[in-house]
Design an enzyme around this catalytic site. Structure first.
Site, PDB file in Angstrom:
ATOM      1  N   SER A 174      69.921  31.141  36.712  1.00  0.00           N
ATOM      2  CA  SER A 174      68.752  31.822  37.271  1.00  0.00           C
ATOM      3  C   SER A 174      68.064  32.600  36.161  1.00  0.00           C
ATOM      4  CB  SER A 174      69.171  32.724  38.441  1.00  0.00           C
ATOM      5  OG  SER A 174      68.038  33.291  39.057  1.00  0.00           O
ATOM      6  N   THR A 175      68.039  33.926  36.232  1.00  0.00           N
ATOM      7  CA  THR A 175      67.365  34.739  35.227  1.00  0.00           C
ATOM      8  C   THR A 175      67.928  34.456  33.833  1.00  0.00           C
ATOM      9  OG1 THR A 175      67.124  36.464  36.894  1.00  0.00           O
ATOM     10  CG2 THR A 175      66.717  37.091  34.600  1.00  0.00           C
ATOM     11  N   HIS A 201      67.023  28.423  39.465  1.00  0.00           N
ATOM     12  CA  HIS A 201      66.129  29.065  40.425  1.00  0.00           C
ATOM     13  C   HIS A 201      64.717  29.096  39.861  1.00  0.00           C
ATOM     14  CE1 HIS A 201      69.763  31.469  42.198  1.00  0.00           C
ATOM     15  NE2 HIS A 201      69.738  30.209  42.597  1.00  0.00           N
ATOM     16  N   MET A 294      70.721  36.591  38.206  1.00  0.00           N
ATOM     17  CA  MET A 294      70.939  37.695  39.142  1.00  0.00           C
ATOM     18  C   MET A 294      71.690  37.219  40.373  1.00  0.00           C
ATOM     19  SD  MET A 294      67.484  39.978  39.231  1.00  0.00           S
ATOM     20  CE  MET A 294      66.585  38.710  40.096  1.00  0.00           C
ATOM     21  N   ASP A 297      74.818  33.739  43.597  1.00  0.00           N
ATOM     22  CA  ASP A 297      74.726  32.332  43.955  1.00  0.00           C
ATOM     23  C   ASP A 297      75.641  31.521  43.032  1.00  0.00           C
ATOM     24  OD1 ASP A 297      73.857  30.088  45.321  1.00  0.00           O
ATOM     25  OD2 ASP A 297      72.028  29.859  44.133  1.00  0.00           O
TER      26      ASP A 297
END
Length: 365
Positions: A174-175, A201, A294, A297
């Site tokens: 993600s991030t 993401h 973050m 998940d």
């Protein structure tokens, strides 16, 4: 108190972002800027903890400002504001390559003011808190912010590891993920002899352009996944933005399955959705990798993957932009190995060429 500088040439957007940030406890807007040149000057003057930076601005655009910010302030977190367009996606990926920490997408014109405020609030506040956590001495590490329900590593029993050679690699991020994926795929020493499936993401359009960029970096072919594709060795399939990706066995082959079911962990695509399907389709013969991001998940999915005897790898904290996702997996005792980002590609290459039966059969968790 987290100090923020907001840079955007739109007075409406500046008011919207400033209002959202000012309402959040522990966050303070210390200044605004209307172009990149002014943003650079105010960063030097105000020394904010984090900057929000619009991509399209006069005098000096956000991408040029981003490159200069990274030169002057290598560790300053920067969140880019982007649009859900092809040009916006391309500029955002350029900014991430230039060192931006993360991005959020601007609300569309079809939303009401209340909806726009809610969308910006939901995207922006968690990122501001996560990206500044390591810069704030009074704050605990990001990894300690995972939900209290996460099982403690000490409570996890030993897990029997399969001796089957890997037949698939599944990656969640993600991030900070686009840069992490570029480093992992770019460092592979040869074309993988198994398929690779990825959830990053990202919204629609962005994932297609990310796949195109990653395709140029290493020996693997990288594509945005389509529904019903037969998985092939040496091909990397990235879940399209806004759709869940699963893998399903059908006869002698394994195929992609895309669907629009409810988001999980506030995300669609979701890492957990992908990893659960990998656990079913490849019991004991998968490698699951959780990179920077973050939230948590991927934690549940790693539990399923690990329970079948497959390997679980997590990125370490020092090299993660945010250690939420890999931290949740590590703290839950689910990671068989925790590696710095530069070592993950080499590790995967070694596992994909490892002789049958060479793996340790039990791992303490």
């Amino acid at each position: 108190m987290i100090s923020v500088l907001v840079a955007d040439d739109s007075a409406l957007v500046r008011r919207l972002v400033t209002g959202v940030l000012s309402e959040a406890p522990g966050i303070q807007v210390v200044g605004t800027a209307v172009n990149g040149e002014q943003a650079l000057a105010k960063v030097d003057e105000l020394r904010p903890d984090i900057v929000t930076l619009d991509i399209e601005m006069p005098v000096m655009d956000g991408l040029t400002a981003m490159r200069e910010l990274r030169r002057r302030h290598p560790r300053l977190p920067v969140i880019m504001f982007s649009t859900l367009t092809k040009d916006g996606a391309a500029a955002t990926l350029d900014a991430l390559e230039a060192g931006a920490s993360d991005y959020i997408t601007k609300p569309t014109n079809s939303l009401s003011l209340t909806e726009s405020l809610g969308e910006v609030r939901d995207q922006l506040i968690p990122r501001v808190r996560a990206l500044t956590a390591r810069r704030m001495p009074s704050r605990p590490p990001v990894a300690s912010q995972t939900p209290a329900s996460a099982p403690a590593a000490a409570s996890k029993p030993k897990r029997t590891r399969s001796n089957l050679p890997p037949q698939i690699v599944a990656i969640g991020s993600s991030t900070g993920g686009p840069d992490a994926l570029a480093k992992v795929l770019g460092s592979l020493t040869e074309r993988p002899n198994v398929p690779v499936v990825i959830v990053q993401h990202m919204p629609p359009v962005f994932t297609s352009m990310l796949a195109n960029r990653l395709d140029r970096l290493g020996p693997a072919s990288v594509v945005e996944a389509e529904d019903g594709q037969l998985l092939a060795p040496g091909v990397v399939y990235i879940a399209p933005g806004g759709r869940h990706l699963e893998v399903q066995r059908r006869g002698a082959g394994t195929y992609t399955f895309l669907h629009d079911r409810e988001p999980e962990n506030y995300s669609r695509p979701s890492v957990d959705v992908l990893f659960r399907s990998v656990a079913v389709a490849y019991p004991g013969s998968a490698v699951a990798v959780v990179l920077t991001g973050m939230g948590h998940d991927g934690r549940q999915g790693c539990e399923r993957v690990g329970a079948t005897g497959s390997l679980v790898v997590a990125q370490d904290q020092p090299t993660s932009v945010v250690w939420g996702m890999p931290g949740a997996v590590t703290e839950a005792g689910l990671a068989d190995t925790v590696l710095p980002l530069p070592a993950i590609g080499q590790y995967l290459s070694s596992k994909l060429t490892e002789p049958r039966g060479a793996r340790v059969t039990e791992v303490a968790s």
